[in-house]
Design a protein around this motif. Structure first.
Motif, PDB file in Angstrom:
ATOM      1  N   MET A   1      42.443  38.598  34.091  1.00  0.00           N
ATOM      2  CA  MET A   1      42.344  38.800  32.675  1.00  0.00           C
ATOM      3  C   MET A   1      41.148  39.718  32.413  1.00  0.00           C
ATOM      4  O   MET A   1      40.100  39.581  33.020  1.00  0.00           O
ATOM      5  N   LYS A   2      41.328  40.664  31.495  1.00  0.00           N
ATOM      6  CA  LYS A   2      40.236  41.550  31.116  1.00  0.00           C
ATOM      7  C   LYS A   2      39.725  41.147  29.748  1.00  0.00           C
ATOM      8  O   LYS A   2      40.484  40.806  28.855  1.00  0.00           O
ATOM      9  N   PHE A   3      38.404  41.160  29.607  1.00  0.00           N
ATOM     10  CA  PHE A   3      37.807  40.927  28.300  1.00  0.00           C
ATOM     11  C   PHE A   3      36.486  41.670  28.231  1.00  0.00           C
ATOM     12  O   PHE A   3      35.896  42.031  29.242  1.00  0.00           O
ATOM     13  N   THR A   4      36.033  41.907  27.026  1.00  0.00           N
ATOM     14  CA  THR A   4      34.824  42.693  26.832  1.00  0.00           C
ATOM     15  C   THR A   4      33.576  41.822  26.909  1.00  0.00           C
ATOM     16  O   THR A   4      33.629  40.603  26.743  1.00  0.00           O
ATOM     17  N   ARG A   5      32.462  42.481  27.136  1.00  0.00           N
ATOM     18  CA  ARG A   5      31.178  41.795  27.183  1.00  0.00           C
ATOM     19  C   ARG A   5      30.873  41.165  25.833  1.00  0.00           C
ATOM     20  O   ARG A   5      30.386  40.039  25.765  1.00  0.00           O
ATOM     21  N   ASP A   6      31.177  41.871  24.753  1.00  0.00           N
ATOM     22  CA  ASP A   6      30.927  41.331  23.416  1.00  0.00           C
ATOM     23  C   ASP A   6      31.744  40.068  23.171  1.00  0.00           C
ATOM     24  O   ASP A   6      31.247  39.104  22.585  1.00  0.00           O
ATOM     25  N   GLU A  23      27.448  35.910  38.099  1.00  0.00           N
ATOM     26  CA  GLU A  23      27.202  35.054  39.258  1.00  0.00           C
ATOM     27  C   GLU A  23      27.679  33.627  38.991  1.00  0.00           C
ATOM     28  O   GLU A  23      28.302  32.989  39.847  1.00  0.00           O
ATOM     29  N   ILE A  24      27.419  33.124  37.797  1.00  0.00           N
ATOM     30  CA  ILE A  24      27.836  31.767  37.446  1.00  0.00           C
ATOM     31  C   ILE A  24      29.355  31.665  37.382  1.00  0.00           C
ATOM     32  O   ILE A  24      29.945  30.683  37.841  1.00  0.00           O
ATOM     33  N   LEU A  25      30.015  32.690  36.816  1.00  0.00           N
ATOM     34  CA  LEU A  25      31.484  32.681  36.773  1.00  0.00           C
ATOM     35  C   LEU A  25      32.073  32.632  38.177  1.00  0.00           C
ATOM     36  O   LEU A  25      33.051  31.928  38.432  1.00  0.00           O
ATOM     37  N   THR A  26      31.462  33.371  39.095  1.00  0.00           N
ATOM     38  CA  THR A  26      31.931  33.363  40.484  1.00  0.00           C
ATOM     39  C   THR A  26      31.714  31.988  41.118  1.00  0.00           C
ATOM     40  O   THR A  26      32.574  31.483  41.836  1.00  0.00           O
ATOM     41  N   MET A  27      30.562  31.361  40.829  1.00  0.00           N
ATOM     42  CA  MET A  27      30.287  30.034  41.383  1.00  0.00           C
ATOM     43  C   MET A  27      31.245  28.985  40.813  1.00  0.00           C
ATOM     44  O   MET A  27      31.528  27.988  41.465  1.00  0.00           O
ATOM     45  N   LEU A  28      31.763  29.221  39.591  1.00  0.00           N
ATOM     46  CA  LEU A  28      32.729  28.295  38.992  1.00  0.00           C
ATOM     47  C   LEU A  28      34.135  28.457  39.574  1.00  0.00           C
ATOM     48  O   LEU A  28      35.016  27.665  39.286  1.00  0.00           O
ATOM     49  N   GLY A  29      34.322  29.501  40.377  1.00  0.00           N
ATOM     50  CA  GLY A  29      35.622  29.714  40.987  1.00  0.00           C
ATOM     51  C   GLY A  29      36.451  30.786  40.306  1.00  0.00           C
ATOM     52  O   GLY A  29      37.607  30.988  40.664  1.00  0.00           O
ATOM     53  N   LEU A  30      35.878  31.470  39.320  1.00  0.00           N
ATOM     54  CA  LEU A  30      36.583  32.558  38.661  1.00  0.00           C
ATOM     55  C   LEU A  30      36.271  33.858  39.388  1.00  0.00           C
ATOM     56  O   LEU A  30      35.123  34.159  39.685  1.00  0.00           O
ATOM     57  N   GLU A  31      37.294  34.621  39.683  1.00  0.00           N
ATOM     58  CA  GLU A  31      37.101  35.858  40.429  1.00  0.00           C
ATOM     59  C   GLU A  31      36.721  36.986  39.480  1.00  0.00           C
ATOM     60  O   GLU A  31      37.451  37.305  38.548  1.00  0.00           O
ATOM     61  N   VAL A  32      35.562  37.577  39.717  1.00  0.00           N
ATOM     62  CA  VAL A  32      35.121  38.741  38.961  1.00  0.00           C
ATOM     63  C   VAL A  32      35.398  39.949  39.845  1.00  0.00           C
ATOM     64  O   VAL A  32      34.706  40.190  40.827  1.00  0.00           O
ATOM     65  N   GLU A  33      36.441  40.670  39.496  1.00  0.00           N
ATOM     66  CA  GLU A  33      36.875  41.781  40.339  1.00  0.00           C
ATOM     67  C   GLU A  33      36.008  43.012  40.137  1.00  0.00           C
ATOM     68  O   GLU A  33      35.611  43.669  41.095  1.00  0.00           O
ATOM     69  N   SER A  34      35.705  43.346  38.891  1.00  0.00           N
ATOM     70  CA  SER A  34      34.863  44.507  38.632  1.00  0.00           C
ATOM     71  C   SER A  34      34.283  44.424  37.227  1.00  0.00           C
ATOM     72  O   SER A  34      34.793  43.708  36.374  1.00  0.00           O
ATOM     73  N   VAL A  35      33.213  45.175  37.036  1.00  0.00           N
ATOM     74  CA  VAL A  35      32.583  45.304  35.727  1.00  0.00           C
ATOM     75  C   VAL A  35      32.460  46.795  35.458  1.00  0.00           C
ATOM     76  O   VAL A  35      31.900  47.531  36.278  1.00  0.00           O
ATOM     77  N   THR A  36      32.999  47.247  34.333  1.00  0.00           N
ATOM     78  CA  THR A  36      32.982  48.656  33.990  1.00  0.00           C
ATOM     79  C   THR A  36      32.094  48.861  32.769  1.00  0.00           C
ATOM     80  O   THR A  36      32.319  48.252  31.729  1.00  0.00           O
ATOM     81  N   ASP A  37      31.112  49.723  32.915  1.00  0.00           N
ATOM     82  CA  ASP A  37      30.224  50.047  31.805  1.00  0.00           C
ATOM     83  C   ASP A  37      30.789  51.271  31.084  1.00  0.00           C
ATOM     84  O   ASP A  37      30.566  52.404  31.480  1.00  0.00           O
ATOM     85  N   ARG A  38      31.535  51.040  30.023  1.00  0.00           N
ATOM     86  CA  ARG A  38      32.166  52.135  29.287  1.00  0.00           C
ATOM     87  C   ARG A  38      31.157  52.939  28.480  1.00  0.00           C
ATOM     88  O   ARG A  38      31.401  54.069  28.125  1.00  0.00           O
TER      89      ARG A  38
END
Length: 62
Positions: A1-6, A23-38
């Motif tokens: 799922m994609k969502f914005t920082r805001d 880091e916390i999201l990853t420790m909770l078991g949620l996969e953070v695939e990438s972060v894009t700074d638009r």
């Protein structure tokens, strides 16, 4: 799922940095695939406001 920082900060009551939250999201078991700074793509642009416009003193047509 994609969502914005805001969107993320609207739903979290925190003052932690984005890196800490990722880091916390990853420790909770949620996969953070990438972060894009638009905003980085827009960094070369400058925002300005025209305050006044006057005729050039040496030009008849401008």
């Amino acid at each position: 799922m994609k969502f914005t920082r805001d969107w993320l900060f609207d739903h979290l009551d925190t003052d932690r940095s984005l890196d800490e939250i990722l880091e916390i999201l990853t420790m909770l078991g949620l996969e953070v695939e990438s972060v894009t700074d638009r905003a980085a793509a827009l960094a070369p642009f400058t925002i300005a406001e025209v305050i006044s416009a006057e005729q050039h003193p040496n030009a008849d047509k401008l």
